[in-house]
Design an enzyme around this catalytic site. Sequence first.
Site: not given
Length: 525
Positions: A38, A475
């Site tokens: 499971c 940037d």
Amino acid sequence: MLNGMYTDRERCVRAVQSKDARFDGWFFTAVLTTGIYCRPSCPVVAPKPENMVFHASAAACQQAGFRACKRCRPDTSPGSPEWNRRADLVARAVRLIADGVVDREGVPGLAGRLGYSTRQVERQLLAELGAGPLALARAQRAQTARLLIESTALPMADVAFAAGFASVRAFNDTVREVFALSPTELRARVPKRGDATATALRTPTPATLTSPIRPTPGTPPAGTAAAPAAPVTLQLRLPFRAPLNPDNLFGHLAATAVPGVEEWRGGAYRRTLRLPYGHGIVGLAPRPDHIACRLTLSDLRDLTVAISRCRRLLDLDADPVAVDDRLRADPLLAPLVDKAPGRRVPRTVDEAELAVRAVLGQQVSTAAARTHAARLVTAYGDAVDDPEGGLTHLFPTPEALAALDPASLAMPRTRRTTFTTLVARLAGGGLHLGVESDWAEARARLLELPGFGPWTADVIAMRALGDPDAFLPTDLGIRRAAEELGLPSTPAALTARAAAWRPWRAYAVQYLWATGSHPVNHLPA
């Protein structure tokens, strides 16, 4: 970090007893008394701790003789984020297997791409995942088969070959072994269309066949010509770990969309896909608990690869809780994280395409980059039909772009040199960018190319190669955001401050970019 969590028995037991969905995909619980395995969040009553054993993969559970739980369907868990934050041999192998390399090229092909012997690859996968490459690929084929069995009307022979099985017998044996049901019995369990409970029972990854059934893949009968295969359209639900903030994810993809290849239509991001056996068109739309995926394929054998690439594009296997916890520890980032948790890194379905587009976007506006790319698409891309929208082409291959006349490029001479050198290296094999790339090595090779600086190399590392720690301190948008927040704004000082954000600096980039008003930060209307 949760690396090797399945070996921490006490922690695994607590996760199972609390049914914590955050750990789905990190490990699997096999129950000795029932013979099933499971996911940690399975809704049934938790077994006694002494009856639990834990495995790192569904393939390891299957290899140990356990079958998948029919209630929680552990084979459909989101993938482990572990393989997307690492660049070692095991992580690169897992990403290649998810991309279908073992099915197409076998284990020798996998090992060849990684630069190791088959014995080394098998040994390391067994040591960490409890299953070798064949078992991992088999588990993936079983999951694809189940999806097609339960959600389409395709004949079983078509399902077998579309899922990657070499024979119908191997398909039948695998389905029986993994799910304890024959393919016919598995399909019979699905409620008929129109049943009010059908939707609930078919989650988390239901699909519905909406176009004519294509012929069985394979060689046509003697004396007949091979007819073009009819495209097949599937409706899928792609699960993810919550939370997921769709704003910058879909905003970025829509704002930078290349006309003809990508578009935003009807609340969904749509694009064309170049795939191993053919091409596809996908539409992806955010929903509260899943991504709605409408996928049209010219060849169903590309289904597993297409799903894997869509998940990679949207960064759906990320662990947002781990990412946000690390970034939230910085008091200047914490308000951004708390305001909109769960940001993902918008990535790509084609690493070479992203590299080309990164060069086209050097020192120009988003609109200009889109225009440059659209011209190349029209001139060198392969045409496709899109009855549902305005998509017209696949993005050109490096081989096609390497044949163009540099004088036809409307850009400065130095950038032409950068562009032509990149596509020539990609086409000639001198530079390879893929899910199996070593991030540091690929970045170093990119920086050797003329016109490539840290910004371009790190954008490719972040969005194409999937490096979660790629950072863009030069940037302009990042520096402006840093200054507004009171962070250091010079590249060196900001890099030093960002050391505390590792290994999730690519996600910090998303939060910093989101402080601006650029369309990439907003979900389109």
